[in-house]
Structures are given as structure tokens and as C-alpha cells.
Design an enzyme around this catalytic site. Structure first.
Site, PDB file in Angstrom:
ATOM      1  N   TYR A  26     -43.272 -32.004 -20.138  1.00 41.13           N
ATOM      2  CA  TYR A  26     -43.107 -30.384 -19.676  1.00 41.13           C
ATOM      3  C   TYR A  26     -43.762 -29.348 -20.066  1.00 41.13           C
ATOM      4  CZ  TYR A  26     -37.959 -31.741 -19.259  1.00 41.13           C
ATOM      5  OH  TYR A  26     -37.037 -32.155 -18.206  1.00 41.13           O
ATOM      6  N   ASN A  75     -34.326 -20.063 -16.956  1.00 41.17           N
ATOM      7  CA  ASN A  75     -34.503 -21.533 -16.943  1.00 41.17           C
ATOM      8  C   ASN A  75     -32.725 -21.872 -17.713  1.00 41.17           C
ATOM      9  OD1 ASN A  75     -34.896 -24.261 -16.899  1.00 41.17           O
ATOM     10  ND2 ASN A  75     -36.915 -24.155 -17.769  1.00 41.17           N
ATOM     11  N   HIS A  81     -27.160 -27.843 -13.678  1.00 36.97           N
ATOM     12  CA  HIS A  81     -26.872 -28.910 -12.960  1.00 36.97           C
ATOM     13  C   HIS A  81     -25.551 -29.101 -13.395  1.00 36.97           C
ATOM     14  CE1 HIS A  81     -31.341 -29.514 -12.573  1.00 36.97           C
ATOM     15  NE2 HIS A  81     -31.085 -29.638 -13.977  1.00 36.97           N
ATOM     16  N   ASP A  88     -20.295 -18.463 -12.641  1.00 41.23           N
ATOM     17  CA  ASP A  88     -18.594 -17.566 -12.342  1.00 41.23           C
ATOM     18  C   ASP A  88     -20.047 -16.405 -13.043  1.00 41.23           C
ATOM     19  OD1 ASP A  88     -17.470 -19.153 -11.603  1.00 41.23           O
ATOM     20  OD2 ASP A  88     -16.876 -20.018 -12.428  1.00 41.23           O
ATOM     21  N   HIS A 101     -38.207 -22.892 -13.027  1.00 39.24           N
ATOM     22  CA  HIS A 101     -37.791 -24.179 -13.478  1.00 39.24           C
ATOM     23  C   HIS A 101     -39.610 -25.050 -13.850  1.00 39.24           C
ATOM     24  CE1 HIS A 101     -33.874 -25.269 -13.344  1.00 39.24           C
ATOM     25  NE2 HIS A 101     -33.586 -24.715 -11.925  1.00 39.24           N
ATOM     26  N   LEU A 102     -39.808 -25.757 -14.953  1.00 37.83           N
ATOM     27  CA  LEU A 102     -41.063 -25.685 -15.445  1.00 37.83           C
ATOM     28  C   LEU A 102     -41.257 -27.156 -14.349  1.00 37.83           C
ATOM     29  CD1 LEU A 102     -40.588 -25.999 -19.612  1.00 37.83           C
ATOM     30  CD2 LEU A 102     -42.407 -25.238 -17.856  1.00 37.83           C
ATOM     31  N   ARG A 112     -30.454 -34.392 -10.252  1.00 35.61           N
ATOM     32  CA  ARG A 112     -31.199 -32.943 -11.096  1.00 35.61           C
ATOM     33  C   ARG A 112     -31.070 -31.862  -9.539  1.00 35.61           C
ATOM     34  NH1 ARG A 112     -33.223 -33.348 -15.895  1.00 35.61           N
ATOM     35  NH2 ARG A 112     -33.600 -35.530 -16.872  1.00 35.61           N
TER      36      ARG A 112
END
Ligand code: CA2
Length: 158
Positions: A26, A75, A81, A88, A101-102, A112
Site C-alpha cells: 500500500y 475506497n 468485496h 444498496d 484502490h491503491l 478481491r
């Protein structure tokens, strides 16, 4: 849509640990560093930047964005996931949503590969570390601007 552009950037669980753990995946930047990058990328637009480790709180923040934001970057981290409830909530928004996402989840473990955010996102930016956020902010603001221009045009023609 608000007169002044307001961009919500919402972050899900464990992202408060950025820069402290797992830098190989990350990166070394903290979430505060990423917030500063988003604010710089947003220029004159207001950035509301939040992080939570709680699913219900993330959903409350999505509801808040529904009322107050011109666009949303999200993010959702692990909830990406797993969370039908998040999907919703996102489905109730009419503003542009950009998933961010990083890392590149598609290049990681199979669990994922499914995203509950993607079906309602205008687009996904992933795999570029903190630069994913800068790109996502730019994309979300461009979409918000296009929306407000086309709303202005339809006001003058009706
Ligand atoms: O790449 C991303 O941005 C992710 O959304 C990050 C999530 C992961 O579950 C997604 O598949 C992809 C995980 C966030 C965890 O963040 C940490 C940061 C530092 C140390 C440990 C976890």
C-alpha cells in the site's frame, strides 16, 4: 447539486493504518498524506475526506454524500468485496461515483476480484498507489462538471 462543488472521498476499514503497515502493498504514504494530495488535486472544490472502520458508519457517510456532494470517490477497502448493504446505499445516489484502490485487486487473491462498488461506479481507478486517488478525484470532478453543465443547458432550453 450544490452551487459550489463538494467532493466526498470516503475510505473504508484499516486504511487508517496506511504508512504504518504493509508498505510493500500500500506504499509509505499515510492517509493524511493522501488527503493532502486529494485536496491539491481538487483545486477550488471542497474535499470532505473521511475514514471509518465500521460498515454502518460508512453507509451513513454515503447517505450524507447523497445530500451534500457533487461527486463521490470511494475506497471501501475490504467492504468492496463483501458489502451488499454498501451497494444498496450507493445505488440511492444520483451523483457520479468513482471507485478507487491503491493496489490492483484484480491482480490479487480471487476474493478481491468481486466488487460490490463497481456496478454503480462510473469508473474504477486502481493499482497506482496514492496516484489512484489523484486520478479518481480528477475524474469525479470532471464528471460533476459535465453534469452541472448539462443541467444548466437543459434549464435554458425548458
Ligand atoms: O488497494 C486498495 O486500496 C484496497 O481497497 C485496500 C483494502 C483491500 O481489502 C482491497 O482489496 C484493496 C485493504 C485496506 C487495508 O489497508 C491497510 C493499510 C495498511 C496496513 C494494513 C492494511
Amino acid at each position: 447539486m450544490p452551487e459550489h462543488t463538494v467532493l466526498y472521498v470516503l475510505n473504508g476499514p484499516n486504511l487508517n493504518l496506511l504508512g504504518v503497515r504493509e508498505p510493500d502493498i500500500y506504499g509509505h504514504e499515510t492517509l493524511a498524506d493522501i488527503q493532502a494530495l486529494c485536496e491539491a488535486a481538487a483545486g477550488v472544490a471542497t474535499v470532505v475526506f473521511r475514514q471509518t472502520n465500521h460498515e454502518g458508519e460508512l453507509i451513513d457517510q454515503v447517505h450524507e454524500a447523497r445530500e451534500k456532494a457533487s461527486a463521490l470517490v470511494i475506497n471501501a477497502a475490504g467492504y468492496t468485496h463483501t458489502s451488499v448493504a454498501l451497494l444498496d446505499a450507493l445505488k440511492t445516489l444520483t451523483i457520479p461515483i468513482v471507485e478507487c484502490h491503491l493496489s490492483n485487486p484484480a491482480a490479487r487473491e480471487r476474493f478481491r476480484h468481486r466488487s460490490y462498488v463497481s456496478p454503480v461506479a462510473a469508473g474504477v481507478v486502481s493499482g497506482f498507489g496514492s496516484f489512484s486517488y489523484e486520478l479518481a478525484v480528477k475524474a469525479a470532478l470532471k464528471l460533476a462538471q459535465e453534469r452541472s453543465q448539462s443541467a444548466g443547458r437543459s434549464e435554458t432550453t425548458t
